[in-house]
Design a protein around this motif. Structure first.
Motif, PDB file in Angstrom:
ATOM      1  N   VAL A 272      86.363-122.749  50.311  1.00  0.00           N
ATOM      2  CA  VAL A 272      86.726-122.875  51.837  1.00  0.00           C
ATOM      3  C   VAL A 272      86.693-121.259  52.486  1.00  0.00           C
ATOM      4  O   VAL A 272      86.058-121.236  53.523  1.00  0.00           O
ATOM      5  N   ASP A 273      86.901-120.395  51.550  1.00  0.00           N
ATOM      6  CA  ASP A 273      86.892-118.925  52.172  1.00  0.00           C
ATOM      7  C   ASP A 273      85.414-118.604  52.460  1.00  0.00           C
ATOM      8  O   ASP A 273      84.944-117.952  53.302  1.00  0.00           O
ATOM      9  N   ASP A 274      84.464-118.992  51.335  1.00  0.00           N
ATOM     10  CA  ASP A 274      82.910-118.813  51.545  1.00  0.00           C
ATOM     11  C   ASP A 274      82.713-119.263  53.053  1.00  0.00           C
ATOM     12  O   ASP A 274      81.657-118.882  53.416  1.00  0.00           O
ATOM     13  N   LEU A 275      82.843-120.698  53.190  1.00  0.00           N
ATOM     14  CA  LEU A 275      82.306-121.515  54.356  1.00  0.00           C
ATOM     15  C   LEU A 275      82.917-120.624  55.719  1.00  0.00           C
ATOM     16  O   LEU A 275      82.186-120.448  56.484  1.00  0.00           O
ATOM     17  N   ALA A 276      84.163-120.270  55.511  1.00  0.00           N
ATOM     18  CA  ALA A 276      84.887-119.644  56.716  1.00  0.00           C
ATOM     19  C   ALA A 276      84.183-118.520  57.081  1.00  0.00           C
ATOM     20  O   ALA A 276      83.949-118.010  58.307  1.00  0.00           O
ATOM     21  N   GLU A 277      83.805-117.550  56.026  1.00  0.00           N
ATOM     22  CA  GLU A 277      83.105-116.226  56.242  1.00  0.00           C
ATOM     23  C   GLU A 277      81.714-116.250  56.448  1.00  0.00           C
ATOM     24  O   GLU A 277      81.250-115.665  57.131  1.00  0.00           O
ATOM     25  N   ASN A 278      81.013-117.244  55.844  1.00  0.00           N
ATOM     26  CA  ASN A 278      79.670-117.206  55.885  1.00  0.00           C
ATOM     27  C   ASN A 278      79.024-118.204  56.491  1.00  0.00           C
ATOM     28  O   ASN A 278      77.703-118.255  56.752  1.00  0.00           O
ATOM     29  N   GLY A 279      79.463-119.479  56.836  1.00  0.00           N
ATOM     30  CA  GLY A 279      78.835-120.640  57.288  1.00  0.00           C
ATOM     31  C   GLY A 279      78.588-120.506  58.853  1.00  0.00           C
ATOM     32  O   GLY A 279      79.005-119.400  59.584  1.00  0.00           O
ATOM     33  N   ARG A 280      77.805-121.222  59.388  1.00  0.00           N
ATOM     34  CA  ARG A 280      77.405-121.065  60.703  1.00  0.00           C
ATOM     35  C   ARG A 280      76.648-120.077  60.895  1.00  0.00           C
ATOM     36  O   ARG A 280      76.819-119.184  62.162  1.00  0.00           O
ATOM     37  N   ALA A 281      75.713-119.620  60.195  1.00  0.00           N
ATOM     38  CA  ALA A 281      75.071-118.158  60.288  1.00  0.00           C
ATOM     39  C   ALA A 281      75.968-116.910  60.545  1.00  0.00           C
ATOM     40  O   ALA A 281      75.673-116.092  61.233  1.00  0.00           O
ATOM     41  N   GLY A 282      76.855-116.993  59.778  1.00  0.00           N
ATOM     42  CA  GLY A 282      78.111-115.778  59.779  1.00  0.00           C
ATOM     43  C   GLY A 282      78.961-116.004  60.775  1.00  0.00           C
ATOM     44  O   GLY A 282      79.966-114.966  61.028  1.00  0.00           O
ATOM     45  N   LYS A 283      79.015-116.840  61.509  1.00  0.00           N
ATOM     46  CA  LYS A 283      80.025-117.280  62.641  1.00  0.00           C
ATOM     47  C   LYS A 283      81.284-117.991  61.934  1.00  0.00           C
ATOM     48  O   LYS A 283      82.404-117.865  62.427  1.00  0.00           O
ATOM     49  N   GLY A 284      81.195-118.538  60.997  1.00  0.00           N
ATOM     50  CA  GLY A 284      81.993-119.374  60.254  1.00  0.00           C
ATOM     51  C   GLY A 284      82.140-120.911  60.596  1.00  0.00           C
ATOM     52  O   GLY A 284      82.417-121.375  61.758  1.00  0.00           O
ATOM     53  N   VAL A 285      82.351-121.575  59.603  1.00  0.00           N
ATOM     54  CA  VAL A 285      82.598-123.011  59.553  1.00  0.00           C
ATOM     55  C   VAL A 285      84.123-123.375  59.649  1.00  0.00           C
ATOM     56  O   VAL A 285      85.011-122.642  59.176  1.00  0.00           O
ATOM     57  N   ALA A 286      84.338-124.314  60.739  1.00  0.00           N
ATOM     58  CA  ALA A 286      85.911-124.596  60.859  1.00  0.00           C
ATOM     59  C   ALA A 286      86.145-125.622  59.864  1.00  0.00           C
ATOM     60  O   ALA A 286      85.530-127.085  59.985  1.00  0.00           O
ATOM     61  N   VAL A 287      87.012-125.354  59.054  1.00  0.00           N
ATOM     62  CA  VAL A 287      87.411-126.563  57.812  1.00  0.00           C
ATOM     63  C   VAL A 287      88.718-126.746  58.232  1.00  0.00           C
ATOM     64  O   VAL A 287      89.521-125.893  58.115  1.00  0.00           O
ATOM     65  N   LEU A 288      89.023-127.924  58.562  1.00  0.00           N
ATOM     66  CA  LEU A 288      90.087-128.334  58.962  1.00  0.00           C
ATOM     67  C   LEU A 288      91.112-129.355  57.702  1.00  0.00           C
ATOM     68  O   LEU A 288      90.428-130.211  57.255  1.00  0.00           O
ATOM     69  N   PHE A 289      92.304-128.906  57.571  1.00  0.00           N
ATOM     70  CA  PHE A 289      93.235-129.663  56.650  1.00  0.00           C
ATOM     71  C   PHE A 289      94.527-130.034  57.566  1.00  0.00           C
ATOM     72  O   PHE A 289      94.892-129.580  58.404  1.00  0.00           O
ATOM     73  N   ALA A 290      94.833-131.231  57.031  1.00  0.00           N
ATOM     74  CA  ALA A 290      96.161-131.972  57.521  1.00  0.00           C
ATOM     75  C   ALA A 290      97.510-130.989  56.926  1.00  0.00           C
ATOM     76  O   ALA A 290      97.154-130.809  55.686  1.00  0.00           O
ATOM     77  N   ALA A 291      98.249-130.792  57.798  1.00  0.00           N
ATOM     78  CA  ALA A 291      99.821-130.024  57.390  1.00  0.00           C
ATOM     79  C   ALA A 291     100.331-130.821  56.192  1.00  0.00           C
ATOM     80  O   ALA A 291     100.974-130.197  55.450  1.00  0.00           O
ATOM     81  N   GLY A 292     100.265-132.190  56.429  1.00  0.00           N
ATOM     82  CA  GLY A 292     101.077-133.222  55.568  1.00  0.00           C
ATOM     83  C   GLY A 292     102.180-133.467  56.421  1.00  0.00           C
ATOM     84  O   GLY A 292     102.723-133.223  57.458  1.00  0.00           O
ATOM     85  N   ASN A 293     102.635-134.891  55.701  1.00  0.00           N
ATOM     86  CA  ASN A 293     103.679-135.644  56.507  1.00  0.00           C
ATOM     87  C   ASN A 293     105.036-135.630  55.721  1.00  0.00           C
ATOM     88  O   ASN A 293     105.819-136.565  56.049  1.00  0.00           O
ATOM     89  N   ALA A 294     105.424-134.632  55.167  1.00  0.00           N
ATOM     90  CA  ALA A 294     106.814-134.441  54.277  1.00  0.00           C
ATOM     91  C   ALA A 294     108.014-133.977  55.183  1.00  0.00           C
ATOM     92  O   ALA A 294     108.996-133.931  54.538  1.00  0.00           O
TER      93      ALA A 294
END
Length: 394
Positions: A272-294
């Motif tokens: 996830v760190d790699d995608l956020a830093e280097n994805g989309r030609a360096g603009k960063g891929v938006a990787v979304l996770f759910a916070a959880g329901n607890a």
């Protein structure tokens, strides 16, 4: 290059179908030790499985290792030193590192090689391939013919591209008749059939409804976007890394993960760190996770919801109040609506969807709309816009 790398990764993983290992009289005395996020972890046998002291998640192992090295070439050369390595496959290729999956002859070999690699200065990280049972399917699928993946991974068009990693998808639903499918892949069967394996696997289809549906009853947020449908219903580390590699090879702008695991493994953080830093030609891929329901606070690096490089989404009601079930904490980047909303179901009909999973799907659609309007937006810009929405939560 994209087509060549994609074909190599997807076809090479077809060989990995070794059975999982139970903690029994043979394994209960084995010292299985590895590093994770700066901590030394020692697994202990527990009720036929394994546990990490202080953690609730029960784990299953296979005679496989997930190995991180600085280069693909070194990964293959390193594996050649060990006679017990039956096969090697590239799982994820990031900037300055590569993750490999090694399949070994036995658990005894796995433990011995794990200890040796922990002392090897050329190895950046090594862990057993782990299955977290709290969120896993126990059924194993049979290998399929490599001919199924004869079609090469395609290049990216001009439309925003969303990868959805989930439990399966009914792509034949009438409301998805016009979906622009860029690619589909099942990390379990290593095929392009991403259909749900069980009647209860409705989650992924509901997410697609929020994003892509085009019918009189349900209108998705981004029906014209391109879809990369990735079925990954278990928590094997190797399958999860492979899911993100497929999303990366397909050049996804947004990766929707309306879920999180009981325990965060370091390889997933690296990805996830790699995608956020280097994805989309360096603009960063938006990787979304759910916070959880607890309904509890989220700690940094506790689960995927504690990843600083991801966009983590909690849930609010129609009045903008945080729902009682939504997790919360400093790593939550934004809150979106999370109460009942009509979406799609596996029976070709419709049913309601709720929770931080719904909120994450809505946030993914919102971010895809932002990128469509302003493709130059960086991940930093997107995160700032999403955080501004959080200020309205009461």
């Amino acid at each position: 290059m994209l087509k060549q790398v994609g074909a190599f990764v997807l076809l090479s993983l077809l060989a990995f179908h070794s059975p999982f290992l139970q903690a029994n009289s043979t394994t209960k005395d084995a010292l299985i030790r590895f590093d994770n996020l700066g901590q030394s972890i020692e697994l202990v046998a527990h009720a036929g499985h394994f546990k990490i002291p202080g953690q609730e998640a029960e784990l299953q192992l296979a005679s496989r290792l997930v190995v991180k090295v600085s280069s693909e070439q070194y990964g293959h050369a390193l594996a050649a030193r060990f006679d017990a390595v039956n096969s090697v496959a590239l799982l994820y290729q990031g900037r300055g590192f590569s993750y490999f999956l090694w399949e070994l002859s036995s658990l005894t070999d796995m433990v011995a090689i794990l200890e040796a690699l922990r002392l090897d200065t050329g190895v950046l990280l090594v862990q057993p391939d782990l299955l977290q049972l709290d969120a896993a399917r126990m059924a194993m699928t049979a290998p399929l013919s490599p001919g199924i993946l004869a079609r090469s991974v395609s290049g990216k068009g001009s439309a925003v591209r969303i990868a959805v990693i989930d439990d399966g998808f009914v792509l034949s639903h009438p409301a998805l008749a016009g979906v622009n499918l860029a690619f589909s892949y099942d990390t379990q069967s290593k095929s392009q059939d991403v259909s749900p394996a069980y009647p209860s696997d409705t989650h992924g289809t509901k997410v697609l409804g929020v994003l892509f549906a085009n019918s009189q009853r349900v209108n998705g947020l981004v029906p014209d976007a391109e879809l990369v449908a990735i079925r990954q219903p278990d928590t094997w580390t190797s399958n999860t890394l492979l899911a993100f590699q497929v999303a990366k090879l397909m050049q996804a702008d947004v990766i929707n993960c309306s879920w999180n695991s009981p325990w965060l493994v370091e390889p997933l953080k690296d990805v996830v760190d790699d995608l956020a830093e280097n994805g989309r030609a360096g603009k960063g891929v938006a990787v979304l996770f759910a916070a959880g329901n607890a309904g509890k606070p989220v700690q940094e690096n506790q689960t995927e919801a504690g990843l600083a490089s991801a966009i983590v989404i909690g849930a609010v009601d129609k009045q903008g109040n945080k729902t009682s079930f939504s997790n919360w904490g400093p790593t939550i980047d934004g809150y979106f609506y999370g109460e009942n909303q009509l979406s799609l179901d596996n029976n070709m009909k419709y049913s309601y969807f709720s929770g931080t999973s719904l909120a994450t799907a809505l946030a993914s659609g919102y971010i895809a709309q932002l990128i469509t309007k302003k493709p130059q937006l960086s991940l930093h810009d997107i995160e700032a816009i999403v955080r501004e929405r959080k200020l309205t939560v009461r």
